[in-house]
Scaffold this motif. Structure first.
Motif, mmCIF file in Angstrom:
data_model
loop_
_atom_site.group_PDB
_atom_site.id
_atom_site.type_symbol
_atom_site.label_atom_id
_atom_site.label_comp_id
_atom_site.label_asym_id
_atom_site.label_seq_id
_atom_site.Cartn_x
_atom_site.Cartn_y
_atom_site.Cartn_z
ATOM 1 N N ASP A 116 -28.657 20.369 10.555
ATOM 2 C CA ASP A 116 -29.828 19.913 10.353
ATOM 3 C C ASP A 116 -30.617 20.153 11.521
ATOM 4 O O ASP A 116 -32.027 20.322 11.635
ATOM 5 C CB ASP A 116 -29.956 18.394 9.890
ATOM 6 N N ALA A 117 -30.064 19.767 12.682
ATOM 7 C CA ALA A 117 -30.738 19.848 14.105
ATOM 8 C C ALA A 117 -31.359 21.529 14.240
ATOM 9 O O ALA A 117 -32.238 21.766 14.734
ATOM 10 C CB ALA A 117 -29.824 19.695 15.145
ATOM 11 N N LEU A 118 -30.311 22.288 13.851
ATOM 12 C CA LEU A 118 -30.536 23.566 13.850
ATOM 13 C C LEU A 118 -31.888 24.239 12.945
ATOM 14 O O LEU A 118 -32.860 24.845 13.459
ATOM 15 C CB LEU A 118 -29.567 24.660 13.455
ATOM 16 N N GLN A 119 -32.235 23.442 11.893
ATOM 17 C CA GLN A 119 -33.169 23.747 10.943
ATOM 18 C C GLN A 119 -34.380 23.116 11.725
ATOM 19 O O GLN A 119 -35.557 23.640 11.715
ATOM 20 C CB GLN A 119 -33.040 23.066 9.672
ATOM 21 N N HIS A 120 -34.526 22.041 12.190
ATOM 22 C CA HIS A 120 -35.492 21.446 13.151
ATOM 23 C C HIS A 120 -35.767 22.257 13.999
ATOM 24 O O HIS A 120 -37.033 22.625 14.513
ATOM 25 C CB HIS A 120 -35.306 20.200 13.819
ATOM 26 N N CYS A 121 -34.974 22.850 14.748
ATOM 27 C CA CYS A 121 -34.928 23.755 16.031
ATOM 28 C C CYS A 121 -35.800 25.124 15.435
ATOM 29 O O CYS A 121 -36.733 25.410 16.213
ATOM 30 C CB CYS A 121 -33.903 24.367 16.690
ATOM 31 N N LYS A 122 -35.449 25.700 14.512
ATOM 32 C CA LYS A 122 -36.092 27.076 14.051
ATOM 33 C C LYS A 122 -37.512 26.435 13.560
ATOM 34 O O LYS A 122 -38.271 27.452 13.657
ATOM 35 C CB LYS A 122 -35.243 27.370 12.958
ATOM 36 N N ARG A 136 -34.506 33.237 21.565
ATOM 37 C CA ARG A 136 -33.196 32.611 21.544
ATOM 38 C C ARG A 136 -33.636 31.200 21.084
ATOM 39 O O ARG A 136 -34.673 30.672 21.418
ATOM 40 C CB ARG A 136 -32.607 32.690 22.770
ATOM 41 N N LEU A 137 -32.780 30.603 20.187
ATOM 42 C CA LEU A 137 -32.892 29.256 19.953
ATOM 43 C C LEU A 137 -32.448 28.376 20.998
ATOM 44 O O LEU A 137 -31.298 28.573 21.468
ATOM 45 C CB LEU A 137 -32.228 29.078 18.476
ATOM 46 N N VAL A 138 -33.279 27.215 21.519
ATOM 47 C CA VAL A 138 -32.867 26.482 22.247
ATOM 48 C C VAL A 138 -33.102 24.961 21.804
ATOM 49 O O VAL A 138 -33.909 24.522 21.146
ATOM 50 C CB VAL A 138 -33.792 26.487 23.516
ATOM 51 N N LEU A 139 -31.758 24.471 21.318
ATOM 52 C CA LEU A 139 -31.718 23.231 20.689
ATOM 53 C C LEU A 139 -31.997 22.084 21.804
ATOM 54 O O LEU A 139 -31.487 21.960 22.780
ATOM 55 C CB LEU A 139 -30.172 22.770 20.427
ATOM 56 N N THR A 140 -32.997 21.091 21.300
ATOM 57 C CA THR A 140 -33.348 19.977 22.332
ATOM 58 C C THR A 140 -32.890 18.823 21.829
ATOM 59 O O THR A 140 -32.519 18.572 20.767
ATOM 60 C CB THR A 140 -34.836 20.002 22.444
ATOM 61 N N ASP A 149 -34.972 17.895 18.718
ATOM 62 C CA ASP A 149 -34.315 18.223 17.645
ATOM 63 C C ASP A 149 -33.104 17.307 17.022
ATOM 64 O O ASP A 149 -33.139 17.267 15.743
ATOM 65 C CB ASP A 149 -33.695 19.499 17.516
ATOM 66 N N LEU A 150 -32.272 17.002 18.002
ATOM 67 C CA LEU A 150 -31.288 16.194 17.354
ATOM 68 C C LEU A 150 -31.420 14.942 17.144
ATOM 69 O O LEU A 150 -30.825 14.416 16.101
ATOM 70 C CB LEU A 150 -29.797 16.216 18.665
ATOM 71 N N SER A 151 -32.384 14.182 17.710
ATOM 72 C CA SER A 151 -32.719 13.069 17.386
ATOM 73 C C SER A 151 -33.581 12.978 15.875
ATOM 74 O O SER A 151 -33.295 12.016 15.091
ATOM 75 C CB SER A 151 -34.123 12.609 18.278
#
Length: 133
Positions: free
Chosen positions: A69-75, A93-97, A100-102
């Motif tokens: 789910d965090a990856l989907q928010h990041c995208k 490049r995807l950067v997960l923050t 996104d995790l929150s």
């Protein structure tokens, strides 16, 4: 009619017994010792390794769903149009923050509060005298 209910329950019981037996041959991603540590910290003590592994499998599934789910928010965040073209990243490049995790954890009822880090600040890399904060 009652016999069909009894047979269904027997099938469920045998499936559960078979599943629990298969946990003895399975090595979960989360080590047994780590699961046992957090179970004991919460006041749960059980000598049955199968139950510990069942908790490990459930935790692994939860973590993978949150990460997905965090990856989907990041995208979605990186696909959103950027107002300032100079801030648009050159590589894709995807950067997960933490944001996104929150957001992903919030969907599961977990409210994550974190300190604002220097790198999370919009003025990152600016001269301290020119900050508008």
């Amino acid at each position: 009619m009652n016999s069909s209910l009894g047979e269904g329950r027997h099938d469920d019981d045998s499936a559960l017994t078979e599943f629990l037996a298969s946990l003895m041959d399975y090595t979960p991603t989360i080590p047994d010792e780590l699961v046992e540590h957090y179970l004991s910290r919460s006041g749960f003590h059980c000598p049955d390794l199968r139950l510990t592994r069942l908790v490990a499998v459930a935790a692994q599934k939860f973590i993978s769903e949150v990460a997905s789910d965090a990856l989907q928010h990041c995208k979605a965040r990186q696909a959103a149009p950027v107002k300032d073209k100079s801030k648009q990243p050159k590589d894709k490049r995807l950067v997960l923050t933490m944001e996104d995790l929150s957001k992903a954890l919030r969907e599961y009822g977990v409210n994550l509060k974190h300190q604002e880090y220097f790198a999370d600040s919009p003025s990152t890399g600016m001269d301290p005298s020119s900050r508008e904060e």
